[in-house]
Structure formats: C-alpha cells, structure tokens
Motif scaffolding. Structure first.
Motif, PDB file in Angstrom:
ATOM      1  N   HIS A 147       5.569   3.994   4.141  1.00  0.00           N
ATOM      2  CA  HIS A 147       4.954   2.784   3.629  1.00  0.00           C
ATOM      3  C   HIS A 147       4.467   3.000   2.200  1.00  0.00           C
ATOM      4  CE1 HIS A 147       1.975   5.214   5.761  1.00  0.00           C
ATOM      5  NE2 HIS A 147       1.082   4.762   4.927  1.00  0.00           N
ATOM      6  N   HIS A 187      -0.747  -3.519   7.801  1.00  0.00           N
ATOM      7  CA  HIS A 187       0.086  -3.211   6.647  1.00  0.00           C
ATOM      8  C   HIS A 187      -0.081  -4.294   5.596  1.00  0.00           C
ATOM      9  CE1 HIS A 187       2.447   0.241   8.147  1.00  0.00           C
ATOM     10  NE2 HIS A 187       2.327  -0.322   9.331  1.00  0.00           N
ATOM     11  N   HIS A 188       0.328  -3.977   4.366  1.00  0.00           N
ATOM     12  CA  HIS A 188       0.140  -4.939   3.275  1.00  0.00           C
ATOM     13  C   HIS A 188       1.012  -6.176   3.444  1.00  0.00           C
ATOM     14  CE1 HIS A 188       3.809  -2.992   1.783  1.00  0.00           C
ATOM     15  NE2 HIS A 188       3.969  -4.032   0.992  1.00  0.00           N
ATOM     16  N   ASP A 189       2.060  -6.096   4.280  1.00  0.00           N
ATOM     17  CA  ASP A 189       2.913  -7.270   4.504  1.00  0.00           C
ATOM     18  C   ASP A 189       2.393  -8.165   5.626  1.00  0.00           C
ATOM     19  OD1 ASP A 189       3.422  -5.776   6.754  1.00  0.00           O
ATOM     20  OD2 ASP A 189       5.562  -5.505   6.374  1.00  0.00           O
ATOM     21  N   SER A 234       1.892  -7.273   8.812  1.00  0.00           N
ATOM     22  CA  SER A 234       2.180  -6.733  10.145  1.00  0.00           C
ATOM     23  C   SER A 234       1.072  -5.769  10.551  1.00  0.00           C
ATOM     24  CB  SER A 234       3.536  -6.029  10.150  1.00  0.00           C
ATOM     25  OG  SER A 234       3.529  -4.916   9.263  1.00  0.00           O
ATOM     26  N   TRP A 255      -2.759  -5.450  -3.349  1.00  0.00           N
ATOM     27  CA  TRP A 255      -2.322  -6.528  -2.468  1.00  0.00           C
ATOM     28  C   TRP A 255      -3.498  -7.164  -1.748  1.00  0.00           C
ATOM     29  CZ3 TRP A 255       2.754  -8.102  -0.807  1.00  0.00           C
ATOM     30  CH2 TRP A 255       3.793  -7.544  -1.561  1.00  0.00           C
ATOM     31  N   ARG A 256      -3.460  -8.489  -1.696  1.00  0.00           N
ATOM     32  CA  ARG A 256      -4.349  -9.288  -0.863  1.00  0.00           C
ATOM     33  C   ARG A 256      -5.817  -8.937  -1.072  1.00  0.00           C
ATOM     34  NH1 ARG A 256      -2.047  -8.980   5.045  1.00  0.00           N
ATOM     35  NH2 ARG A 256      -3.896 -10.248   5.411  1.00  0.00           N
TER      36      ARG A 256
END
Length: 543
Positions: A140, A261-263, A265, A325-326
């Motif tokens: 990852h 996870h950053h996506d 999931s 991210w986010r």
C-alpha cells in the motif's frame, strides 16, 4: 466512589439522574397529558444525548417503560394499573443499578502535563516502499495517522474537545473489538462498550501549532495487538503537552480491530493468524507475528521519512495538501509544520506488538535515531521481533554468565546466523527505555527477566555513552499501558484480569512520568540540541 476512583463524566451522571426522575414522575402520577409530556421530554433528552444505545443503561429500560405506560392509559382497572406501575418502577431500579455498574467514564486530565494544550490532525500519510523491500504483504502507498502537537494554552473552552474514537470507524471498532477479544457469550453484545462513544478528549482539532521558531522532538507511536491509535491517547497527549510531536500510526496488517485504507476500503482483524495459536501451532503463530512486525516496521519507518519532508523548504520535496488524503485540515496548518521537526530528536515508541515494532524499525533504520533520539518499548513482545533485531537486542556476548538463558524464544531462530540481516548499528548503541508491568514480569513475558538482569549488570544499551532505563510498574497488568483500563468499569476490568491491583489512573501516571523522565534525559544530554527545543524541556523537568 461508585466508579472505583476512575474519572466520571459528571454531566452524564446528572442526565442519568434527570432521566430517573422523569421516568419516576411519569410512572407514579396519574396518566394525564402532563404525565405524558414529562415522559416525552425524558425520552427526547436521552435519545438526543445518547443515541439509541450509547448510554444503554438508560435506553434499554426506556423501551419497556414506554410500552408499560401506554398500557396504563388503555386500562382502567386499578389492580392492573398498579401492576404496570410497579413493573415500570422495577425497570427504573434496574436502570439505576446498571448505571452504577457501568458509570460514564472518561480519560483524566494529564497529570504531569506541560505548558501546552494539544492539537490534532488526522490524514493518510503517503509512504514509499523501499526498492529492496522483500515483504510481499506490504503493497500500500498510504498509512492512516493522527498527529498530536502542542498548541497555545487558552482559557477558552470552546471547541477544545474531540470524540475519543475516530467517528468514521467508532462503531465498527467496538463491534470488531468485542468479536475479537470478548468471551464467547458476550461477543454479539458490542453495545456493552458503547459508552466509549460518549468519551471525549481535551484535544483541539486543527488548532494552530505553537507560533514560534522552536523545533519539536518527534515521537512515532505504534499500537499493540487488537488496538489502534485512539486507545493510546492518554500517553500521547501527555507527550504533546510537553512539546512533542506525536505521530500515531494505525497499522494496516490486520492487528487492529478495523483500519481504513486511503481508498476507503477497510481491513478488519486477522483471525487466520490467531487461529494458529488456538490450534496449538505456536511456532507457526510466532513466525507469522514476526512477519507482521516487519510489515509494521516498514509502515513506521516509511511514515517517519515522509513526515520529515515537512522540514524541507524545497517545494519539490515537501508534502503538499494534495498528497495528504482525506483531510479537511487547513493548508496553512500543514505548512506550519515546515521546519518545525527536530530531526535530531526522533523516538520510536510502542506498546506490546508496538514495542516489538519500534525495536525492529530502530534496527532497520538506526540513522533516524542515532543522532539523539531513542526507543521507548512499553512491554514489548520480544518474541515477535524478527531474527536480526532480536539477535541485536539479545546477543550472545551480552548474555554470557546471566542467570537467565535465551535460546531464541518460542519459535527459536529462523536462520542460524544474521547473514544479510545484519545492521550497521546495534540496538544497544541507541538510547533505550524498557517498561514492563508487574504481570509480565511475574510471567517472564517479553523476556523481561533477561532484560532486567542485563540492565542490572550494565549490559543493556551503552550506559556510559547514552541514556538507558528499565522499569517495572508494580501491581499493574499489560493493558494498563493503553487507555482501556481507565474507561472500563473497575469491577469488570479486575474481574476479567485486565486491570491489576492498583488504580489504573495511578498506573497511567507512573508510566507517563517514567516515559517523560527518559525523554527529557535524552533531550538534555546534548546542550546544543536542548536549546533548540525551547522552554518546554525545562518546564517538563521541573514537573
């Protein structure tokens, strides 16, 4: 007194009392419009402040009480009305008893706090895999982190709290925690832990970093098995109040109840590895944990290297907002960390599995720590440390003549020699702190007896060249290095063996003091570097 000396959320207690009076009034008086209005207000306040189950000691009895009061209005027989009334009062008494057994608890204020309040920002930190990385599992590009940092102390109490558990994962964390750790009869009843949702931390989300030119030491923290960054908040906050940047990592190896996870999931707890232990395959289980430690160490080192790029003035190398991210943190906040990290004062810290991770990461990347940082291992699971760093910690020459022998632990040595797994620097060349509970010392877990004897004989670390300490927190148990015991009813925690004989608040305070004593000793050991850390070092030493 009823909370066993733990910290109670007093305004929640007042709401409990309000609810009991509201229920009792509506039950005991005649079923009139005023009676119904009091019941409706009581129910509305409970739902508004607790949701459906967060204060389950009120919400669970609430449903039958409402039904019984509706039945009272439908019936006119005096005897039936009295039965319904007494049954409703019994529900109230049960609520009172349950609320006493499960009081609303919160973390205490940091007892040895420094001159700062604490700010926090959470994001997904980009990390890079080394070209020579042979860990197949590690695939990852981002790791979820929470960064705690010092901010200006203010008397303004507005917006100075944040939920204890990360809101996006809180419910799943509680569900998976019960599923993974609770006794079989209790696994489905995650609502027993929902009172954790009521707990808040004295942390300001996205508060401004202290507006000085001061550089702050960095602590990178690794959580234990079945834990996450949230449940180590007390020790992290204590360091941030002293002027430390504390980077809390949520590992993605399946050791946490749930992680993201950053996506978007999610990964939940790894039951396959745990099953090896349940099946009696202890050697295979230990080897698998060692492989997980490699994964976690790569996350820790990768996150450290990336966060250090915030010190760069070169826009081509530093982290920009798009890379995180986010996060809804202001861009100015991210920029404010530029040049503020003291790269000569970096500490790897962790508890249990996290302690093993910190030791392994230090062995893999000693150059990050050798300038003046160190390793803080709270009750490390030494058996889960891979061969190379474990040989470095427990080398044959330092074990000769000791009363306690070591032959490689449960799984032994996977390789006969270190071979290409050697490091350029021994762990004993670093500043080291080992803290164990009385429980683990009694059981000789984490090779505590060997490390204690090495310390007594001057063979732990290099005392004449650095800072080395070993300590035992008497009458304490393993989980008291986390927050768990401070927000679990004391009768339940002691009955299940989670908490030792001492009050867990006292235990946390001793861990806090011992840890800061070590860090401040390391910081003050180099006068040139100590001046860059500002007045927080002096303040902490005075405390």
């Amino acid at each position: 007194m009823l909370a066993g000396g733990l910290e109670v959320i007093y305004w929640r207690v007042l709401l409990d009392v309000f609810a009991w009076f509201g229920f009792s009034y509506s039950i005991w008086t005649s079923p009139t419009l005023k009676n119904a209005l009091v019941l409706a207000i009581t129910v509305g306040v409970i739902v508004a402040t607790s949701g459906s189950t967060s204060r389950w000691t009120l919400t669970f009895p609430m449903a039958p009480i409402i039904v019984l009061q509706i039945l009272r209005r439908q019936g006119s027989k005096l005897r039936a009305s009295r039965i319904l009334c007494y049954t409703s009062l019994l529900m109230v008494l049960m609520s009172i008893a349950a609320s006493i057994l499960f009081p609303p608890l919160q973390l205490p204020q940091v007892q040895s706090g420094g001159p700062y309040d604490v700010g926090a920002v959470s994001f997904f930190l980009p990390i890079q895999q080394e070209e020579t990385d042979s860990c197949d599992m590690f695939n990852h590009t981002h790791v979820p982190v929470r960064l705690l940092y010092p901010t200006i102390r203010s008397n303004d109490s507005s917006d100075k709290t944040t939920p204890y558990l990360s809101p996006s994962l809180a419910m799943e964390f509680l569900q998976e925690s019960m599923k993974a750790a609770a006794p079989p009869p209790l696994k489905p009843y995650d609502w027993l832990m929902h009172h954790w949702l009521l707990t808040e931390l004295p942390i300001q989300k996205h508060a401004a970093l202290v507006p000085q030119t001061t550089k702050f030491p960095l602590v990178v923290y690794s959580h234990g098995l079945m834990g996450n960054a949230d449940i180590y908040s007390y020790q992290a906050m204590s360091l941030a109040t002293q002027g430390m940047l504390v980077l809390m990592i949520n590992h993605l190896d399946g050791s946490a109840p749930v992680a993201e996870h950053h996506d978007g999931s999610k990964i939940t707890f790894d039951y396959d590895t745990l099953q090896l232990w349940k099946d009696g395959k202890k050697k295979e289980y230990t080897r698998e944990r060692q492989r997980q430690t490699e994964w976690r160490a790569r996350e820790l080192v990768g996150a450290t290297k990336t966060i250090l790029t915030l010190n760069n003035n070169d826009d081509n190398n530093s982290i920009d907002q798009a890379a995180l991210w986010r996060t809804d943190a202001p861009h100015s906040l991210i920029q404010s960390f530029e040049g503020r990290i003291d790269k000569d004062r970096i500490f790897f810290m962790g508890h249990s599995f996290g302690g093993a991770t910190a030791l392994t990461a230090a062995f893999r990347q000693p150059d990050l720590l050798e300038r003046g940082g160190g390793v803080i291992a709270h009750e490390p699971a030494v058996d889960w440390v891979p061969d190379g760093p474990r040989r470095s910690l427990l080398p044959e020459d330092r074990l000769q003549g000791l009363a306690h022998n070591y032959t490689g632990g449960v799984a032994g040595w996977e390789f006969e020699t270190t071979g290409g797994d050697d490091a350029s620097l021994s762990l004993h060349s670093l500043n080291l702190l080992f803290l164990f509970s009385g429980q683990w010392r009694e059981l000789n877990w984490g090779e505590s007896h060997i490390l204690e004897e090495m310390f007594a004989k001057g063979r732990l670390g290099t005392p004449d060249q650095g800072v080395v300490d070993f300590g035992v927190i008497d009458q304490a148990n393993h989980n008291e290095f986390s927050d768990m015991c401070m927000i679990t009813p004391l009768w339940l925690a002691r009955g299940s063996g989670v908490t030792g004989a001492r009050n867990p608040l006292e235990t946390a305070h001793e861990i806090e003091k011992r840890t800061w004593k070590f860090i401040s000793s390391v910081i003050s050991s180099s006068p040139a570097t100590a001046t860059t850390t500002g007045t927080q070092t002096e303040s902490a030493q005075e405390s």
